[in-house]
Design a protein around this motif. Structure first.
Motif, mmCIF file in Angstrom:
data_model
loop_
_atom_site.group_PDB
_atom_site.id
_atom_site.type_symbol
_atom_site.label_atom_id
_atom_site.label_comp_id
_atom_site.label_asym_id
_atom_site.label_seq_id
_atom_site.Cartn_x
_atom_site.Cartn_y
_atom_site.Cartn_z
ATOM 1 N N THR A 80 54.022 64.069 45.819
ATOM 2 C CA THR A 80 55.191 63.347 46.308
ATOM 3 C C THR A 80 56.181 63.062 45.190
ATOM 4 O OG1 THR A 80 53.804 62.374 48.020
ATOM 5 C CG2 THR A 80 55.904 61.332 47.637
ATOM 6 N N VAL A 81 55.693 62.642 44.044
ATOM 7 C CA VAL A 81 56.594 62.377 42.912
ATOM 8 C C VAL A 81 57.248 63.671 42.443
ATOM 9 C CG1 VAL A 81 56.654 61.673 40.483
ATOM 10 C CG2 VAL A 81 55.456 60.270 42.160
ATOM 11 N N ALA A 82 56.463 64.735 42.312
ATOM 12 C CA ALA A 82 57.028 66.024 41.885
ATOM 13 C C ALA A 82 58.062 66.522 42.898
ATOM 14 C CB ALA A 82 55.919 67.058 41.713
ATOM 15 N N GLY A 83 57.748 66.421 44.184
ATOM 16 C CA GLY A 83 58.694 66.827 45.223
ATOM 17 C C GLY A 83 59.965 65.990 45.188
ATOM 18 N N SER A 84 59.813 64.691 44.960
ATOM 19 C CA SER A 84 60.981 63.813 44.883
ATOM 20 C C SER A 84 61.865 64.164 43.692
ATOM 21 C CB SER A 84 60.538 62.351 44.781
ATOM 22 O OG SER A 84 59.827 61.985 45.928
ATOM 23 N N LEU A 85 61.250 64.483 42.572
ATOM 24 C CA LEU A 85 62.026 64.893 41.399
ATOM 25 C C LEU A 85 62.783 66.194 41.666
ATOM 26 C CD1 LEU A 85 59.537 64.013 38.528
ATOM 27 C CD2 LEU A 85 61.650 62.819 39.133
ATOM 28 N N VAL A 86 62.118 67.154 42.302
ATOM 29 C CA VAL A 86 62.768 68.421 42.638
ATOM 30 C C VAL A 86 63.942 68.163 43.581
ATOM 31 C CG1 VAL A 86 62.457 70.610 43.878
ATOM 32 C CG2 VAL A 86 60.742 69.857 42.228
ATOM 33 N N ILE A 87 63.745 67.299 44.561
ATOM 34 C CA ILE A 87 64.814 66.969 45.507
ATOM 35 C C ILE A 87 65.992 66.332 44.773
ATOM 36 C CG2 ILE A 87 65.429 65.427 47.428
ATOM 37 C CD1 ILE A 87 62.511 65.918 48.456
ATOM 38 N N SER A 88 65.712 65.392 43.889
ATOM 39 C CA SER A 88 66.789 64.725 43.136
ATOM 40 C C SER A 88 67.584 65.705 42.289
ATOM 41 C CB SER A 88 66.202 63.634 42.237
ATOM 42 O OG SER A 88 65.610 62.644 43.012
ATOM 43 N N VAL A 89 66.874 66.585 41.589
ATOM 44 C CA VAL A 89 67.554 67.576 40.740
ATOM 45 C C VAL A 89 68.404 68.511 41.600
ATOM 46 C CG1 VAL A 89 67.168 69.569 39.234
ATOM 47 C CG2 VAL A 89 65.897 67.444 38.861
ATOM 48 N N ARG A 90 67.830 68.965 42.706
ATOM 49 C CA ARG A 90 68.559 69.879 43.592
ATOM 50 C C ARG A 90 69.820 69.220 44.152
ATOM 51 N NH1 ARG A 90 69.814 75.041 44.698
ATOM 52 N NH2 ARG A 90 70.047 75.371 46.918
ATOM 53 N N ILE A 91 69.738 67.972 44.535
ATOM 54 C CA ILE A 91 70.908 67.276 45.072
ATOM 55 C C ILE A 91 71.975 67.117 43.994
ATOM 56 C CG2 ILE A 91 71.698 65.005 45.859
ATOM 57 C CD1 ILE A 91 69.348 64.957 47.711
ATOM 58 N N GLN A 92 71.557 66.819 42.776
ATOM 59 C CA GLN A 92 72.533 66.716 41.685
ATOM 60 C C GLN A 92 73.234 68.053 41.454
ATOM 61 O OE1 GLN A 92 73.578 63.935 40.321
ATOM 62 N NE2 GLN A 92 72.136 62.869 41.652
ATOM 63 N N SER A 107 75.337 61.446 52.609
ATOM 64 C CA SER A 107 74.313 61.234 53.616
ATOM 65 C C SER A 107 72.965 61.781 53.154
ATOM 66 C CB SER A 107 74.774 61.880 54.915
ATOM 67 O OG SER A 107 73.790 62.596 55.525
ATOM 68 N N THR A 108 72.969 62.938 52.510
ATOM 69 C CA THR A 108 71.721 63.499 51.998
ATOM 70 C C THR A 108 71.178 62.630 50.873
ATOM 71 O OG1 THR A 108 72.543 65.692 52.534
ATOM 72 C CG2 THR A 108 70.670 65.587 51.086
ATOM 73 N N ASN A 109 72.068 62.144 49.985
ATOM 74 C CA ASN A 109 71.623 61.269 48.907
ATOM 75 C C ASN A 109 71.021 59.983 49.460
ATOM 76 O OD1 ASN A 109 72.109 62.799 46.639
ATOM 77 N ND2 ASN A 109 74.209 62.094 46.417
ATOM 78 N N GLN A 110 71.605 59.461 50.534
ATOM 79 C CA GLN A 110 71.087 58.248 51.147
ATOM 80 C C GLN A 110 69.671 58.476 51.652
ATOM 81 O OE1 GLN A 110 73.680 56.767 54.170
ATOM 82 N NE2 GLN A 110 72.287 55.189 54.819
ATOM 83 N N THR A 111 69.445 59.596 52.312
ATOM 84 C CA THR A 111 68.109 59.928 52.798
ATOM 85 C C THR A 111 67.150 60.093 51.626
ATOM 86 O OG1 THR A 111 69.100 61.030 54.687
ATOM 87 C CG2 THR A 111 66.817 61.551 54.212
ATOM 88 N N THR A 112 67.617 60.747 50.573
ATOM 89 C CA THR A 112 66.759 60.966 49.410
ATOM 90 C C THR A 112 66.447 59.645 48.710
ATOM 91 O OG1 THR A 112 67.684 63.162 49.149
ATOM 92 C CG2 THR A 112 66.541 62.238 47.246
ATOM 93 N N LYS A 113 67.417 58.749 48.605
ATOM 94 C CA LYS A 113 67.156 57.439 48.007
ATOM 95 C C LYS A 113 66.121 56.674 48.821
ATOM 96 C CE LYS A 113 71.630 56.908 45.777
ATOM 97 N NZ LYS A 113 72.936 56.237 45.819
ATOM 98 N N THR A 114 66.222 56.786 50.133
ATOM 99 C CA THR A 114 65.226 56.141 50.992
ATOM 100 C C THR A 114 63.848 56.726 50.718
ATOM 101 O OG1 THR A 114 66.913 55.834 52.702
ATOM 102 C CG2 THR A 114 64.618 55.606 53.385
ATOM 103 N N LEU A 115 63.774 58.058 50.642
ATOM 104 C CA LEU A 115 62.489 58.711 50.357
ATOM 105 C C LEU A 115 61.950 58.277 49.002
ATOM 106 C CD1 LEU A 115 60.294 60.896 50.919
ATOM 107 C CD2 LEU A 115 61.791 62.497 49.744
ATOM 108 N N LEU A 116 62.806 58.227 47.986
ATOM 109 C CA LEU A 116 62.361 57.832 46.650
ATOM 110 C C LEU A 116 61.863 56.389 46.636
ATOM 111 C CD1 LEU A 116 65.063 59.577 44.446
ATOM 112 C CD2 LEU A 116 62.698 60.285 44.800
#
Length: 195
Positions: A80-92, A107-116
């Motif tokens: 989950t942490v590795a996936g969250s990091l990949v998601i954050s990098v990809r969004i950036q 909107s995608t960042n909001q969803t990702t912040k919620t997930l993080l």
């Protein structure tokens, strides 16, 4: 099961980020139900099996205990942490390339912040729950050990509190990080007041 579901949520977010045009074909309601039911069946079978260890006092080898422990408390947080990091990098990366699509990215960042945020609570819970693995002389999964120490009793209660917080914190995280959830909640209460 509660410790494994964030893995499924992370996979869903990875699909959204890496396959946005194919999302509806990859993540279907049927596949979502199959994933959740699969996780439930897996953990019910694991817990049924481990309950026999305690009730019938089977001699369980270390490999089986390690498989249970790593699949419950080590692998899910790491994934989950590795996936969250990949998601954050990809969004950036996406947001730096596409400045004109700020509303979609927000909107995608909001969803990702919620997930993080959910993952942060989840990882804290996983760390507290894995204390008996790393310091078995001070932490325990049970109060029925031969001679639990006072520190073992305290760690057992801390584990219970961490699991309760993990189970109940998602509502707070969604209220804090998700404006659509807040709007829906406000609308629900306004609807209730109108009646």
């Amino acid at each position: 099961m509660g410790l494994t579901l964030p893995m499924i949520i992370t996979v869903e977010r990875l699909v959204v980020i890496f396959l946005p045009m194919s999302f509806d074909r990859v993540i279907t309601p049927t596949r979502t139900w199959l994933a959740v039911v699969g996780v439930a069946v897996y953990w019910l079978s694991i817990f049924s099996y481990t309950s026999f260890w305690q009730v019938l006092e089977f001699d369980v080898d270390n490999m089986t205990k390690n498989l249970f422990t790593y699949s419950a408390m080590v692998a899910p947080p790491i994934f989950t942490v590795a996936g969250s990091l990949v998601i954050s990098v990809r969004i950036q990366m996406i947001s730096s390339k596409r400045k004109s699509l700020t509303s979609t990215i927000r909107s995608t960042n909001q969803t990702t912040k919620t997930l993080l945020a959910v993952n942060a609570v989840y990882c804290f819970t996983a760390v507290v729950m894995s204390l008996p693995l790393y310091i078995p002389e001070y932490a325990s999964y049970s109060l029925t050990d031969e001679k639990p120490s006072n520190i073992g009793r305290i760690s057992y209660q801390l584990q219970n509190i961490a699991v309760c917080l993990n189970s109940s914190s998602n509502f707070v995280v969604y209220v804090v990080f998700n404006s659509k959830f807040r709007d829906t909640l406000k609308g629900f209460f306004q609807w209730c007041e109108a009646k």
